[in-house]
Write a protein that holds these residues in place. Structure first.
Motif, mmCIF file in Angstrom:
data_model
loop_
_atom_site.group_PDB
_atom_site.id
_atom_site.type_symbol
_atom_site.label_atom_id
_atom_site.label_comp_id
_atom_site.label_asym_id
_atom_site.label_seq_id
_atom_site.Cartn_x
_atom_site.Cartn_y
_atom_site.Cartn_z
ATOM 1 N N MET A 1 0.820 -1.199 0.000
ATOM 2 C CA MET A 1 0.000 0.000 0.000
ATOM 3 C C MET A 1 0.864 1.263 0.000
ATOM 4 N N ALA A 2 2.037 1.202 0.658
ATOM 5 C CA ALA A 2 2.884 2.396 0.750
ATOM 6 C C ALA A 2 3.318 2.861 -0.632
ATOM 7 N N TYR A 3 3.794 1.944 -1.456
ATOM 8 C CA TYR A 3 4.249 2.349 -2.784
ATOM 9 C C TYR A 3 3.082 2.784 -3.664
ATOM 10 N N GLU A 4 1.922 2.211 -3.472
ATOM 11 C CA GLU A 4 0.741 2.649 -4.208
ATOM 12 C C GLU A 4 0.379 4.078 -3.832
ATOM 13 N N ASP A 5 0.454 4.387 -2.530
ATOM 14 C CA ASP A 5 0.163 5.749 -2.081
ATOM 15 C C ASP A 5 1.186 6.736 -2.630
ATOM 16 N N LEU A 6 2.448 6.357 -2.592
ATOM 17 C CA LEU A 6 3.484 7.242 -3.138
ATOM 18 C C LEU A 6 3.261 7.480 -4.624
ATOM 19 N N ASP A 7 2.926 6.433 -5.343
ATOM 20 C CA ASP A 7 2.659 6.557 -6.771
ATOM 21 C C ASP A 7 1.430 7.427 -7.030
ATOM 22 N N TRP A 19 -11.331 14.500 -1.694
ATOM 23 C CA TRP A 19 -11.664 13.405 -0.785
ATOM 24 C C TRP A 19 -10.552 12.365 -0.676
ATOM 25 N N ASP A 20 -9.572 12.401 -1.592
ATOM 26 C CA ASP A 20 -8.418 11.495 -1.513
ATOM 27 C C ASP A 20 -7.401 11.942 -0.466
ATOM 28 N N LEU A 21 -7.343 13.232 -0.196
ATOM 29 C CA LEU A 21 -6.245 13.792 0.574
ATOM 30 C C LEU A 21 -6.232 13.359 2.040
ATOM 31 N N GLY A 22 -7.386 13.331 2.691
ATOM 32 C CA GLY A 22 -7.441 12.942 4.105
ATOM 33 C C GLY A 22 -6.919 11.529 4.342
ATOM 34 N N PRO A 23 -7.466 10.533 3.636
ATOM 35 C CA PRO A 23 -6.973 9.166 3.819
ATOM 36 C C PRO A 23 -5.493 9.018 3.454
ATOM 37 N N LEU A 24 -5.056 9.668 2.390
ATOM 38 C CA LEU A 24 -3.641 9.602 2.015
ATOM 39 C C LEU A 24 -2.767 10.228 3.100
ATOM 40 N N LEU A 78 4.472 15.097 2.435
ATOM 41 C CA LEU A 78 4.497 13.834 3.178
ATOM 42 C C LEU A 78 5.021 12.707 2.302
ATOM 43 N N ALA A 79 4.562 12.658 1.057
ATOM 44 C CA ALA A 79 5.001 11.599 0.140
ATOM 45 C C ALA A 79 6.482 11.740 -0.195
ATOM 46 N N LEU A 80 6.943 12.952 -0.432
ATOM 47 C CA LEU A 80 8.360 13.160 -0.737
ATOM 48 C C LEU A 80 9.238 12.794 0.456
ATOM 49 N N ALA A 81 8.816 13.170 1.651
ATOM 50 C CA ALA A 81 9.582 12.830 2.854
ATOM 51 C C ALA A 81 9.617 11.323 3.052
#
Length: 101
Positions: A1-7, A19-24, A78-81
């Motif tokens: 799931m982590a790499y899917e979120d980063l992608d 609506w995607d931003l909160g869960p991500l 957050l994703a870049l970090a």
């Protein structure tokens, strides 16, 4: 799931909705906190990706800005970090991972 979120956040043609931003943000913040703990245990407490990630983890995902552009920017940070921290940990894995029994 982590790499899917980063992608989902960092891909070249990533398109996110409000609506995607909160869960991500929740998932990435949780992952980032775990990665910071691992990095500190491995002796990377003063590395730039760790200090940057710690600053990002001080806010809760529920504190996302109301403005879509600002919230998107926060999720991208957050994703870049997370990506930077994964790179750091994968560059210098603990020797115990490769020790033979």
């Amino acid at each position: 799931m982590a790499y899917e979120d980063l992608d989902a956040v960092l891909a070249e043609h990533a398109v996110l909705c409000a609506w995607d931003l909160g869960p991500l943000a929740r998932r990435l913040t949780g992952l980032l906190r775990r990665l910071v703990d691992i990095a500190v245990r491995q002796g990377h407490e003063t590395a730039a990706p760790v200090t940057r990630s710690r600053r990002l983890c001080t806010c809760t995902p529920e504190e996302l800005p109301d403005c879509f552009v600002q919230a998107l920017a926060r999720v991208r940070l957050l994703a870049l970090a997370t990506s930077d921290l994964l790179d750091l940990l994968l560059e210098d894995p603990p020797c115990t991972l490769f020790a033979l029994p």
